[in-house]
Design an enzyme around this catalytic site. Sequence first.
Site, PDB file in Angstrom:
ATOM      1  N   ASP A 113       0.857  -1.190   0.000  1.00  0.00           N
ATOM      2  CA  ASP A 113       0.000   0.000   0.000  1.00  0.00           C
ATOM      3  C   ASP A 113       0.895   1.243   0.000  1.00  0.00           C
ATOM      4  O   ASP A 113       1.894   1.305   0.707  1.00  0.00           O
ATOM      5  CB  ASP A 113      -0.915  -0.002   1.234  1.00  0.00           C
ATOM      6  CG  ASP A 113      -2.072   0.967   1.096  1.00  0.00           C
ATOM      7  OD1 ASP A 113      -3.223   0.505   0.996  1.00  0.00           O
ATOM      8  OD2 ASP A 113      -1.821   2.199   1.065  1.00  0.00           O
TER       9      ASP A 113
ATOM     10  N   ASN B 253     -12.969  -3.530   2.159  1.00  0.00           N
ATOM     11  CA  ASN B 253     -13.971  -2.467   2.242  1.00  0.00           C
ATOM     12  C   ASN B 253     -14.874  -2.553   1.025  1.00  0.00           C
ATOM     13  O   ASN B 253     -14.385  -2.714  -0.097  1.00  0.00           O
ATOM     14  CB  ASN B 253     -13.286  -1.101   2.273  1.00  0.00           C
ATOM     15  CG  ASN B 253     -12.474  -0.900   3.530  1.00  0.00           C
ATOM     16  OD1 ASN B 253     -12.887  -1.307   4.607  1.00  0.00           O
ATOM     17  ND2 ASN B 253     -11.301  -0.303   3.398  1.00  0.00           N
TER      18      ASN B 253
ATOM     19  N   HIS C 156     -11.707  -1.326  -7.264  1.00  0.00           N
ATOM     20  CA  HIS C 156     -11.185  -2.570  -7.860  1.00  0.00           C
ATOM     21  C   HIS C 156     -10.957  -3.461  -6.645  1.00  0.00           C
ATOM     22  O   HIS C 156     -10.136  -3.121  -5.774  1.00  0.00           O
ATOM     23  CB  HIS C 156      -9.891  -2.285  -8.636  1.00  0.00           C
ATOM     24  CG  HIS C 156      -9.286  -3.494  -9.298  1.00  0.00           C
ATOM     25  ND1 HIS C 156      -8.950  -3.515 -10.646  1.00  0.00           N
ATOM     26  CD2 HIS C 156      -8.940  -4.714  -8.813  1.00  0.00           C
ATOM     27  CE1 HIS C 156      -8.437  -4.692 -10.957  1.00  0.00           C
ATOM     28  NE2 HIS C 156      -8.411  -5.448  -9.860  1.00  0.00           N
TER      29      HIS C 156
ATOM     30  N   HIS D 220     -10.113  -5.525  -3.565  1.00  0.00           N
ATOM     31  CA  HIS D 220      -8.809  -5.811  -2.961  1.00  0.00           C
ATOM     32  C   HIS D 220      -8.949  -6.217  -1.501  1.00  0.00           C
ATOM     33  O   HIS D 220      -9.783  -5.689  -0.774  1.00  0.00           O
ATOM     34  CB  HIS D 220      -7.860  -4.611  -3.068  1.00  0.00           C
ATOM     35  CG  HIS D 220      -8.442  -3.319  -2.554  1.00  0.00           C
ATOM     36  ND1 HIS D 220      -9.329  -2.574  -3.287  1.00  0.00           N
ATOM     37  CD2 HIS D 220      -8.266  -2.651  -1.384  1.00  0.00           C
ATOM     38  CE1 HIS D 220      -9.671  -1.490  -2.595  1.00  0.00           C
ATOM     39  NE2 HIS D 220      -9.058  -1.524  -1.430  1.00  0.00           N
TER      40      HIS D 220
HETATM   41  P1  AMP Z   1      -9.823   1.128   0.129  1.00  0.00           P
HETATM   42  O1  AMP Z   1     -10.102   2.343   0.959  1.00  0.00           O
HETATM   43  O2  AMP Z   1     -10.169  -0.155   0.807  1.00  0.00           O
HETATM   44  O3  AMP Z   1     -10.407   1.257  -1.256  1.00  0.00           O
HETATM   45  O4  AMP Z   1      -8.249   1.085  -0.001  1.00  0.00           O
HETATM   46  C1  AMP Z   1      -7.537   1.631  -1.068  1.00  0.00           C
HETATM   47  C2  AMP Z   1      -6.079   1.577  -0.692  1.00  0.00           C
HETATM   48  O5  AMP Z   1      -5.320   1.768  -1.884  1.00  0.00           O
HETATM   49  C3  AMP Z   1      -5.638   2.677   0.293  1.00  0.00           C
HETATM   50  O6  AMP Z   1      -5.092   2.065   1.463  1.00  0.00           O
HETATM   51  C4  AMP Z   1      -4.603   3.463  -0.493  1.00  0.00           C
HETATM   52  O7  AMP Z   1      -3.528   3.902   0.312  1.00  0.00           O
HETATM   53  C5  AMP Z   1      -4.149   2.460  -1.538  1.00  0.00           C
HETATM   54  N1  AMP Z   1      -3.611   3.018  -2.751  1.00  0.00           N
HETATM   55  C6  AMP Z   1      -4.152   4.001  -3.513  1.00  0.00           C
HETATM   56  N2  AMP Z   1      -3.382   4.238  -4.595  1.00  0.00           N
HETATM   57  C7  AMP Z   1      -2.341   3.378  -4.525  1.00  0.00           C
HETATM   58  C8  AMP Z   1      -1.194   3.128  -5.338  1.00  0.00           C
HETATM   59  N3  AMP Z   1      -0.956   3.821  -6.462  1.00  0.00           N
HETATM   60  N4  AMP Z   1      -0.328   2.173  -4.939  1.00  0.00           N
HETATM   61  C9  AMP Z   1      -0.546   1.469  -3.808  1.00  0.00           C
HETATM   62  N5  AMP Z   1      -1.611   1.650  -3.007  1.00  0.00           N
HETATM   63  C10 AMP Z   1      -2.493   2.594  -3.349  1.00  0.00           C
HETATM   64 ZN    ZN Z   2      -9.500  -2.148 -12.115  1.00  0.00          ZN
END
Ligand code: AMP
Ligand code: ZN
Length: 117
Positions: free
Chosen positions: A30, A86, A97, A99
Amino acid sequence: MSNCIFCSIIKGDIPSNKVYEDDDILAFHDIQPAADVHVLVIPKKHIASLNELDSSDEKLIAKLTLHIPKIAKTLGLDAGYKTLINTGKGGGQQVFHLHYHIIGGKIHALESLKHIG
Ligand code: AMP
Ligand code: ZN
């Protein structure tokens, strides 16, 4: 999906710090770690969230889930870890997307955990 940041990471258009990759799955650190270890595990197929899963995704999701402990092991999380998905804006989802978050060690940024909890 063209406007999806995680699809861009899969394509290699946006850099990431990868920890695991195969034909179906990608895991990377992350960008804003909320704990000592904070890794995201995604399917390469664009699925917006748990709500968009259908029965054709059964094998993929089983594979993704079965890889969580393997990836956690390579991260040295022998003592255990948290997993989190989430779903939807009300669930704190920011990137649409699907995760898993793998969160291990000391949580050091409660502020940044607010968006994932
Ligand atoms: P969520 O709130 O569950 O959608 O989590 C999205 C996560 O993606 C957050 O913890 C962000 O810090 C992470 N994130 C967003 N952009 C990137 C990126 N380019 N590379 C790695 N993590 C990312
Ligand atoms: Zn995607």
